[in-house]
Design a protein around this motif. Sequence first.
Motif, short mmCIF file in Angstrom:
data_model
loop_
_atom_site.label_atom_id
_atom_site.label_comp_id
_atom_site.label_asym_id
_atom_site.label_seq_id
_atom_site.Cartn_x
_atom_site.Cartn_y
_atom_site.Cartn_z
N UNK A 101 5.93 -0.65 -5.27
CA UNK A 101 4.53 -0.61 -4.83
C UNK A 101 3.71 -1.67 -5.55
N UNK A 102 3.83 -1.74 -6.88
CA UNK A 102 3.03 -2.69 -7.63
C UNK A 102 3.44 -4.13 -7.35
N UNK A 103 4.72 -4.39 -7.19
CA UNK A 103 5.16 -5.74 -6.87
C UNK A 103 4.67 -6.15 -5.48
N UNK A 104 4.62 -5.18 -4.55
CA UNK A 104 4.09 -5.49 -3.23
C UNK A 104 2.60 -5.83 -3.31
N UNK A 105 1.85 -5.09 -4.13
CA UNK A 105 0.43 -5.37 -4.29
C UNK A 105 0.24 -6.75 -4.92
N UNK A 106 1.06 -7.08 -5.91
CA UNK A 106 0.99 -8.40 -6.54
C UNK A 106 1.26 -9.51 -5.54
N UNK A 111 -0.65 -12.74 -7.03
CA UNK A 111 -0.67 -12.82 -8.49
C UNK A 111 0.75 -13.04 -9.01
N UNK A 112 0.86 -13.82 -10.06
CA UNK A 112 2.17 -14.10 -10.64
C UNK A 112 2.45 -13.19 -11.83
#
Length: 348
Positions: A101-106, A111-112
Amino acid sequence: MSTATGPATDATRTAPPSPSSTTPDIQRTGAQPTDAQPSGGSAASGDLPAGSARRRTLGWPVRFAMLCAVWGFSFLFIKVGTEGFVPLQFTLGRLAFGALVLLAVLAIKRERLPRSPRIWGHLTVAAFILNVLPFTLYAYAETTIPSTLAGICNATSPLWGMVLSLVALSEDRPTRRRVAGLGIGFLGVLTVLGAWQGFAGTDLAGTAMALGASLCYAIGWIYVRRTLADVEHSPLAMTGTQLLLATLQLAVVTPLFTSWPTSFPLASVLSAFALGALGTGFAFVLQYRLVAEIGPTTAQMCTYFIPVIATAAGVTLLDEKLSWNTPVGALIVLAGAALTQSKPRRKP
């Protein structure tokens, strides 16, 4: 529950807050928001039209309630999930869903992830202390104790934090009010456990693991504060990296101590998904916005609602028994925790 990092709940608690990122969890995840708004927080709100800013402000109580509900139900999800999977497997699934979920939001925000080896090294340690260890301890604890008791143990994180900060943070000096809060909180724990009955009916090993998980959040918060306070990356990027590292750590360990599951019960799979995607991933995004919008002090108040919701969910949905000393002790714990977080009034 503690998301994965932060002082009282885990927001990067990631929690859950705290179970919550925790946190738990702001005590429950890697990079912790401070009194300064996260990168882009104030600027973003300043660029909004007046009407849009007002609508967003009016909407924060709803998001706050959602955050409390998600983290409050985390302990129910753990109880259901560990009925179908062993604790290590369930925790791995939770971490994996949260990281996705967080990697998808990034990716959506473009954001890198941090590139510094130093940051990755410290986040590796933070991932173990704030995610792998407490999430696993809560999962093992709830194989022998009710989810209601686990939720109340989670509320002791501010108490642990005060004890440790007195030793590790030289700028954090004790006051009579905070020391009194620590004593009151300890009395509340004894009340919850029924100390006058010789702890009869309480699994001490499971309770110790739940309290140990809460202690992990306090240790992790101090570690992050000492090692990553000067990092310029956003809490979202830091926590996404932390959850990724935590997933990798448990992906290496889990096959060494468990065998491949023979079945995948739907309720347990959905619990892992809900706790990971919502309680560990989506909940951090919610708290990240809340901290930027209303400040960390108000956002961290979620910590005091989590045990109430966890208790209500356990009693109504899991038919867990509730004796009088459990809610009374929980209220005493929360009162003590609130005192330890209070700041002395400034003299005029």
